[in-house]
Design an enzyme around this catalytic site. Structure first.
Site, PDB file in Angstrom:
ATOM      1  N   GLU A 166       4.445   2.506  -6.664  1.00 19.98           N
ATOM      2  CA  GLU A 166       3.107   2.637  -7.225  1.00 19.98           C
ATOM      3  C   GLU A 166       2.629   4.100  -7.247  1.00 19.98           C
ATOM      4  O   GLU A 166       1.460   4.363  -7.495  1.00 19.98           O
ATOM      5  CB  GLU A 166       2.134   1.757  -6.437  1.00 19.98           C
ATOM      6  N   GLY A 188       0.831  -1.201   0.000  1.00 17.77           N
ATOM      7  CA  GLY A 188       0.000   0.000   0.000  1.00 17.77           C
ATOM      8  C   GLY A 188       0.861   1.244   0.000  1.00 17.77           C
ATOM      9  O   GLY A 188       2.086   1.178   0.190  1.00 17.77           O
ATOM     10  N   ASN A 189       0.242   2.376  -0.211  1.00 16.82           N
ATOM     11  CA  ASN A 189       0.973   3.647  -0.206  1.00 16.82           C
ATOM     12  C   ASN A 189       0.001   4.804  -0.162  1.00 16.82           C
ATOM     13  O   ASN A 189      -1.188   4.648  -0.463  1.00 16.82           O
ATOM     14  CB  ASN A 189       1.917   3.758  -1.419  1.00 16.82           C
TER      15      ASN A 189
HETATM   16 ZN   LIG Z   1      -0.372  -2.170  -4.467  1.00 17.58          ZN
END
Ligand SMILES: [Zn+2]
Length: 218
Positions: free
Chosen positions: A78, A31-32
């Site tokens: 990402e 995640g980010n």
């Molecule tokens: Zn991802």
């Protein structure tokens, strides 16, 4: 060294990052999150850094090409998805990307979650579309995600996860939390005889509320 250090922005983004982890929307360092700083700059979470030990200084200020401007930090791979969304949506200030379980299940099935609850339309703007597949970290994924997002606040990344957006990191995180709950509700509704979308006229009325609250033109 730039004179601006974006202290309050760093604080807000770190709080959301750690809340994302404690809410169980990601596992490990996946995640980010990001935030628009203005002047073509963005604050993004660093790659491969545990959320519980992440500090405000670890957050990376980058330009539109994802080049760090005031540190040697490495932005999340990402982040291209975030930049593409900011370019397409001047109304949005923060983007959060999660790998939450139910939303990822819908993404793995390539399913768009229809507008089955009032809050989905009022807070997200309508259906949570599943974007066409693009390889992680690619420009292709970024373009497809921004396109499937449209004028709404959440989108699924096919075979990958979910993205939520808002006008602050806290708001974008709340969108991701809602996406996960709606995805879970959707699957249970399917088991209970099939999820039914809201009536078309209700969707239209609630979308008008959403666009007004979001500062978008009617
Ligand atoms: Zn991802």
């Amino acid at each position: 060294m730039l004179a601006v250090t974006w202290e309050s922005e760093r604080k807000a983004l770190l709080i959301a990052a750690q809340a994302m982890a404690t809410r169980g929307l990601v596992a490990g360092t996946s995640g980010n999150l990001s935030m628009r700083l203005g002047h073509g700059l963005y604050l993004v979470t660093p790659t491969s850094t545990p959320y519980d030990t992440m500090t405000e200084a670890d957050l990376v200020v980058v330009n539109g090409e994802l080049e760090p401007v005031d540190s040697d930090g490495v932005p999340s791979s990402e982040s291209l998805v975030h930049i593409a969304i900011y370019r397409a949506r001047p109304d949005l200030t923060a983007v959060v990307h999660t790998h939450s379980v139910y939303a990822s299940a819908a993404a793995a099935a390539g399913v768009t979650i229809p507008p089955i609850l009032d809050e989905v339309v009022v807070q997200i703007g309508g259906a949570i579309e599943c974007a066409e597949y693009g390889p992680p970290g690619s420009e292709e994924l970024a373009i497809k995600a921004a396109k499937a997002l449209g004028d709404r606040r959440a989108v699924l990344l096919r075979n990958h996860g979910a993205v939520g957006a808002g006008r602050s990191p806290a708001e974008a995180l709340d969108v991701c939390t809602l996406v996960e709950r709606v995805a879970q509700t959707f699957f249970f509704a399917q088991l209970a005889g099939g999820a039914k979308p809201l009536p078309v006229e209700v969707i239209e009325a609630e979308r008008a509320i959403y666009r007004m609250r979001s500062g978008l033109k009617p």
